[in-house]
Design a protein around this motif. Structure first.
Motif, PDB file in Angstrom:
ATOM      1  N   THR A  66      35.344 -76.217 -34.436  1.00 27.76           N
ATOM      2  CA  THR A  66      35.389 -75.011 -33.622  1.00 27.76           C
ATOM      3  C   THR A  66      34.460 -75.164 -32.425  1.00 27.76           C
ATOM      4  O   THR A  66      33.687 -76.115 -32.328  1.00 27.76           O
ATOM      5  CB  THR A  66      34.994 -73.785 -34.458  1.00 27.76           C
ATOM      6  N   VAL A  67      34.532 -74.210 -31.522  1.00 26.25           N
ATOM      7  CA  VAL A  67      33.688 -74.186 -30.327  1.00 26.25           C
ATOM      8  C   VAL A  67      32.586 -73.166 -30.599  1.00 26.25           C
ATOM      9  O   VAL A  67      32.858 -71.967 -30.700  1.00 26.25           O
ATOM     10  CB  VAL A  67      34.525 -73.822 -29.077  1.00 26.25           C
ATOM     11  N   ASP A  68      31.355 -73.635 -30.747  1.00 23.95           N
ATOM     12  CA  ASP A  68      30.251 -72.806 -31.220  1.00 23.95           C
ATOM     13  C   ASP A  68      29.257 -72.516 -30.102  1.00 23.95           C
ATOM     14  O   ASP A  68      28.791 -73.433 -29.425  1.00 23.95           O
ATOM     15  CB  ASP A  68      29.556 -73.506 -32.382  1.00 23.95           C
ATOM     16  N   TRP A  69      28.921 -71.226 -29.954  1.00 22.37           N
ATOM     17  CA  TRP A  69      28.072 -70.783 -28.847  1.00 22.37           C
ATOM     18  C   TRP A  69      26.943 -69.881 -29.333  1.00 22.37           C
ATOM     19  O   TRP A  69      27.058 -69.194 -30.333  1.00 22.37           O
ATOM     20  CB  TRP A  69      28.903 -69.976 -27.852  1.00 22.37           C
ATOM     21  N   PHE A  70      25.908 -69.841 -28.542  1.00 23.34           N
ATOM     22  CA  PHE A  70      24.815 -68.870 -28.598  1.00 23.34           C
ATOM     23  C   PHE A  70      24.098 -68.787 -29.939  1.00 23.34           C
ATOM     24  O   PHE A  70      24.138 -67.774 -30.625  1.00 23.34           O
ATOM     25  CB  PHE A  70      25.310 -67.471 -28.188  1.00 23.34           C
TER      26      PHE A  70
END
Length: 153
Positions: A66-70
């Motif tokens: 997945t694309v994981d942020w913050f």
């Protein structure tokens, strides 16, 4: 780059050539937590990482599809929250199925809880932990007749 709060000297950290975003100091001030595209050649594939405040010790916190942020640490440093976007997402856009993830900072790879929701930009852009580390806030954008769909690992 970091700069002292009194406007003093700047320091830089080598976090690779990929885009990075969302830097935040750990509660003890020893680390900067961030998301970066430096671990992938896939455009937009942000992953969670940290680097020591002096610029050394750059490391990936978990590996996911997945694309994981913050990444946001609780004030006591025991927990972290972050937002998980579907694989292939570029940036952190609004209006799509995402998940807010809670982890122990001792084990980033094993979520303690996952909240699937419709959201994106604005769901968890800044740290929103309570001072006692007992709660945090996030925003969803519920739609009539919409079923949340969690991005898969």
């Amino acid at each position: 780059m970091t700069i002292a709060s009194d406007g003093g000297a700047t320091a830089s950290a080598d976090v690779g050539s990929g885009h990075c975003d969302g830097p935040e100091y750990s509660p003890d001030g020893k680390w900067l937590y961030l998301n970066t595209e430096s671990f992938s050649t896939a455009k937009g594939h942000a992953q969670l990482a940290r680097v020591q405040a002096d610029g050394s010790g750059f490391e990936r916190l978990l590996e996911s599809n997945t694309v994981d942020w913050f990444p946001h640490l609780s004030p006591d440093g025991s927990y972290a929250s972050y937002i998980r976007f579907p694989s292939g997402t570029e940036g952190h856009p609004a209006d799509l199925p995402v998940a807010v993830v809670l982890v122990s900072t001792d084990d980033w790879a094993t979520p303690l809880h996952v909240w699937p929701l419709f959201g994106g930009q604005g769901t968890l852009n800044v740290s929103s932990w309570s001072p006692d580390s007992g709660r945090f806030a996030f925003a969803a954008y519920p739609l009539p007749d919409a079923e949340p769909d969690s991005p898969k690992d």
